[in-house]
Write a protein that holds these residues in place. Sequence first.
Motif, mmCIF file in Angstrom:
data_model
loop_
_atom_site.group_PDB
_atom_site.id
_atom_site.type_symbol
_atom_site.label_atom_id
_atom_site.label_comp_id
_atom_site.label_asym_id
_atom_site.label_seq_id
_atom_site.Cartn_x
_atom_site.Cartn_y
_atom_site.Cartn_z
ATOM 1 N N ASP A 77 -41.187 84.020 125.831
ATOM 2 C CA ASP A 77 -41.171 82.713 126.484
ATOM 3 C C ASP A 77 -39.748 82.294 126.876
ATOM 4 N N LEU A 78 -38.760 83.075 126.440
ATOM 5 C CA LEU A 78 -37.368 82.817 126.794
ATOM 6 C C LEU A 78 -36.954 83.804 127.883
ATOM 7 N N PRO A 79 -35.999 83.423 128.718
ATOM 8 C CA PRO A 79 -35.588 84.316 129.814
ATOM 9 C C PRO A 79 -34.877 85.569 129.302
ATOM 10 N N ARG A 80 -35.006 86.643 130.045
ATOM 11 C CA ARG A 80 -34.233 87.850 129.741
ATOM 12 C C ARG A 80 -32.765 87.538 130.016
ATOM 13 N N LEU A 81 -31.925 87.916 129.088
ATOM 14 C CA LEU A 81 -30.492 87.679 129.224
ATOM 15 C C LEU A 81 -29.729 88.937 128.870
ATOM 16 N N GLY A 82 -28.588 89.100 129.486
ATOM 17 C CA GLY A 82 -27.718 90.205 129.126
ATOM 18 C C GLY A 82 -27.241 90.061 127.695
ATOM 19 N N ILE A 83 -26.967 91.166 127.056
ATOM 20 C CA ILE A 83 -26.548 91.144 125.653
ATOM 21 C C ILE A 83 -25.284 90.308 125.449
ATOM 22 N N LEU A 84 -24.411 90.250 126.452
ATOM 23 C CA LEU A 84 -23.183 89.465 126.306
ATOM 24 C C LEU A 84 -23.417 87.969 126.482
ATOM 25 N N ALA A 85 -24.623 87.567 126.879
ATOM 26 C CA ALA A 85 -24.993 86.153 126.977
ATOM 27 C C ALA A 85 -25.790 85.731 125.745
ATOM 28 N N GLN A 86 -25.787 86.566 124.710
ATOM 29 C CA GLN A 86 -26.528 86.295 123.483
ATOM 30 C C GLN A 86 -25.651 86.606 122.277
ATOM 31 N N GLU B 210 -26.842 102.543 115.561
ATOM 32 C CA GLU B 210 -26.132 102.580 116.834
ATOM 33 C C GLU B 210 -27.095 102.791 117.999
ATOM 34 N N THR B 211 -28.161 103.527 117.750
ATOM 35 C CA THR B 211 -29.143 103.802 118.806
ATOM 36 C C THR B 211 -29.948 102.563 119.197
ATOM 37 N N ALA B 212 -29.913 101.516 118.380
ATOM 38 C CA ALA B 212 -30.652 100.288 118.685
ATOM 39 C C ALA B 212 -29.823 99.299 119.500
ATOM 40 N N ALA B 213 -28.576 99.629 119.747
ATOM 41 C CA ALA B 213 -27.701 98.711 120.490
ATOM 42 C C ALA B 213 -28.237 98.489 121.899
ATOM 43 N N LYS C 205 -27.798 90.730 116.993
ATOM 44 C CA LYS C 205 -27.149 91.732 116.146
ATOM 45 C C LYS C 205 -27.118 93.118 116.793
ATOM 46 N N GLU C 206 -27.952 93.355 117.794
ATOM 47 C CA GLU C 206 -28.013 94.657 118.449
ATOM 48 C C GLU C 206 -26.973 94.791 119.567
ATOM 49 N N ARG C 207 -25.766 94.386 119.287
ATOM 50 C CA ARG C 207 -24.676 94.408 120.253
ATOM 51 C C ARG C 207 -24.112 95.828 120.372
ATOM 52 N N PRO C 208 -23.406 96.127 121.454
ATOM 53 C CA PRO C 208 -22.877 97.484 121.613
ATOM 54 C C PRO C 208 -22.018 97.963 120.432
ATOM 55 N N ASN C 209 -21.152 97.122 119.891
ATOM 56 C CA ASN C 209 -20.336 97.525 118.742
ATOM 57 C C ASN C 209 -20.869 96.993 117.421
ATOM 58 N N ARG C 210 -21.972 96.287 117.475
ATOM 59 C CA ARG C 210 -22.647 95.736 116.292
ATOM 60 C C ARG C 210 -21.702 94.899 115.431
ATOM 61 N N LEU C 211 -20.906 94.061 116.130
ATOM 62 C CA LEU C 211 -19.996 93.149 115.442
ATOM 63 C C LEU C 211 -20.564 91.742 115.463
ATOM 64 N N ILE D 192 -15.810 84.499 109.991
ATOM 65 C CA ILE D 192 -15.962 85.821 109.400
ATOM 66 C C ILE D 192 -16.332 86.814 110.496
ATOM 67 N N VAL D 193 -15.607 87.908 110.560
ATOM 68 C CA VAL D 193 -15.939 89.008 111.472
ATOM 69 C C VAL D 193 -16.550 90.098 110.595
ATOM 70 N N PHE D 194 -17.737 90.554 110.976
ATOM 71 C CA PHE D 194 -18.434 91.526 110.141
ATOM 72 C C PHE D 194 -19.175 92.542 110.991
ATOM 73 N N HIS D 195 -19.660 93.568 110.327
ATOM 74 C CA HIS D 195 -20.386 94.647 110.996
ATOM 75 C C HIS D 195 -21.871 94.537 110.655
ATOM 76 N N PHE D 196 -22.714 94.572 111.684
ATOM 77 C CA PHE D 196 -24.165 94.596 111.478
ATOM 78 C C PHE D 196 -24.543 96.006 111.020
ATOM 79 N N HIS D 197 -24.311 96.273 109.761
ATOM 80 C CA HIS D 197 -24.429 97.622 109.206
ATOM 81 C C HIS D 197 -25.850 98.163 109.164
ATOM 82 N N LEU D 198 -26.850 97.297 109.218
ATOM 83 C CA LEU D 198 -28.234 97.763 109.163
ATOM 84 C C LEU D 198 -28.815 98.080 110.542
ATOM 85 N N VAL D 199 -28.061 97.801 111.587
ATOM 86 C CA VAL D 199 -28.520 98.082 112.947
ATOM 87 C C VAL D 199 -28.026 99.468 113.345
#
Length: 164
Positions: A85-94, A70-73, A97-103, A61-68
């Motif tokens: 306690d987890l390492p900082r990772l780039g958004i594309l390594a995770q 755009e400013t929270a991306a 839901k706070e992705r640039p296109n919120r998909l 299923i491809v969906f939109h994180f509608h509750l996030v």
Amino acid sequence: MQETHGTSPSYVVHPIGVVRSPRSVPEHDRWGGVGSVIELDPERLRPEAVTGLEQFSHLEIVFHFHLVPETAAVTGDCHPRDRTDLPRLGILAQRLKERPNRLGVSRCELVRVDGLTLHVRALDALDGTPVLDIKPYQRLFQPEAETVREPAWLHAAMSRYYSL
């Protein structure tokens, strides 16, 4: 439909359905037993659109994180699940839901097809989530790999994601 803003194209995508789930608030874990319904939009799809879908056990299923908002991306890095306690990772390594296109993309079990209503289990999407596309899960479309490389912390951090 493609629009152009400066040199980068943008796209308008219209939902084909909506998720009806008992969960309306984001939760990190225990999605395995969650039963949901995907109500497909009869204005966008004809009844024949689901012909043969019941032959598959799982859907993607491809969906939109509608509750996030755009400013929270996140466009850089952060701690997964806000856990320091987890390492900082780039958004594309995770898969946050706070992705640039919120998909979001999620694989779930198809329980049954009832016209343009799909009954599914283990879909990690909230009530009211707009569905942008649905594909049957097909192992033939997964690349063959002798080993899959994942960071060590991932299994500990995500061990309860689909647990009941």
